[in-house]
Design a protein around this motif. Structure first.
Motif, PDB file in Angstrom:
ATOM      1  N   GLY A  51       3.802   6.759  -3.394  1.00  0.00           N
ATOM      2  CA  GLY A  51       4.193   5.499  -3.998  1.00  0.00           C
ATOM      3  C   GLY A  51       4.692   4.502  -2.979  1.00  0.00           C
ATOM      4  N   VAL A  52       5.276   3.439  -3.485  1.00  0.00           N
ATOM      5  CA  VAL A  52       5.891   2.401  -2.660  1.00  0.00           C
ATOM      6  C   VAL A  52       7.393   2.496  -2.909  1.00  0.00           C
ATOM      7  N   ALA A  89       9.414   0.111 -11.278  1.00  0.00           N
ATOM      8  CA  ALA A  89      10.067   1.035 -10.350  1.00  0.00           C
ATOM      9  C   ALA A  89      11.060   1.944 -11.061  1.00  0.00           C
ATOM     10  N   TYR A  90      11.208   3.135 -10.506  1.00  0.00           N
ATOM     11  CA  TYR A  90      12.130   4.135 -11.047  1.00  0.00           C
ATOM     12  C   TYR A  90      13.000   4.672  -9.925  1.00  0.00           C
ATOM     13  N   PRO A  91      14.257   5.021 -10.225  1.00  0.00           N
ATOM     14  CA  PRO A  91      15.078   5.664  -9.193  1.00  0.00           C
ATOM     15  C   PRO A  91      14.437   6.989  -8.799  1.00  0.00           C
ATOM     16  N   GLU A 133       0.854  -1.188   0.000  1.00  0.00           N
ATOM     17  CA  GLU A 133       0.000   0.000   0.000  1.00  0.00           C
ATOM     18  C   GLU A 133       0.889   1.237   0.000  1.00  0.00           C
ATOM     19  N   ALA A 134       0.684   2.097  -0.976  1.00  0.00           N
ATOM     20  CA  ALA A 134       1.508   3.296  -1.145  1.00  0.00           C
ATOM     21  C   ALA A 134       1.257   4.302  -0.031  1.00  0.00           C
ATOM     22  N   ASN A 135       2.247   5.140   0.175  1.00  0.00           N
ATOM     23  CA  ASN A 135       2.182   6.259   1.102  1.00  0.00           C
ATOM     24  C   ASN A 135       2.966   7.418   0.516  1.00  0.00           C
ATOM     25  N   TRP A 136       2.827   8.566   1.152  1.00  0.00           N
ATOM     26  CA  TRP A 136       3.603   9.722   0.738  1.00  0.00           C
ATOM     27  C   TRP A 136       5.028   9.563   1.228  1.00  0.00           C
ATOM     28  N   PHE A 154       5.366   4.684  -8.393  1.00  0.00           N
ATOM     29  CA  PHE A 154       4.358   5.710  -8.157  1.00  0.00           C
ATOM     30  C   PHE A 154       2.959   5.121  -8.266  1.00  0.00           C
ATOM     31  N   ARG A 155       2.075   5.588  -7.407  1.00  0.00           N
ATOM     32  CA  ARG A 155       0.681   5.164  -7.404  1.00  0.00           C
ATOM     33  C   ARG A 155      -0.194   6.396  -7.330  1.00  0.00           C
TER      34      ARG A 155
END
Length: 114
Positions: free
Chosen positions: A30-31, A68-70, A21-24, A90-91
């Motif tokens: 995102g995660v 995923a991205y750096p 679950e994503a968060n800020w 990112f979500r």
């Protein structure tokens, strides 16, 4: 690509079942993951960014994903070098869950010493 995520052990079952679950975070909603297992281990031993994660309560999960991205490191952050191994998926807040191609438990309460 293999990435590692550090969290509280009580989150493990839900993550394995439903995904992360994503968060800020510092680079957006995102995660967040590490692209280096030793960086994830150091993070767990240090108690997370704010020191609030008890290393005895930490688990490391390995995720396989190409999403995923750096993160974009801001040179004005304290210790920007600590972010060099950090990636994000990112979500959108309306769909905060991320289920990678594969997730496995790598380490639990008995993390190796740094």
């Amino acid at each position: 690509m293999k990435l590692w995520h550090v969290t509280h052990k009580e989150n493990t079952d839900a993550i394995l079942k439903d995904g992360f679950e994503a968060n800020w975070g510092d680079d957006g909603f995102g995660v967040y993951f590490f692209d280096d297992l030793s960086a994830a281990e150091d993070y767990a031993h240090d108690g997370g960014w704010d020191g609030g994660l008890d290393p005895d309560d930490a688990v490391i999960l390995e995720a396989v994903t190409e999403e995923a991205y750096p993160i974009e490191v801001n040179p004005e952050w304290p210790n920007p070098e600590d972010y060099e191994a950090v990636y994000v998926v990112f979500r959108d807040e309306s769909d905060p869950f991320f289920k990678p191609d594969q997730v496995t438990l790598v380490a639990g309460a008995q993390l190796p010493s740094p």
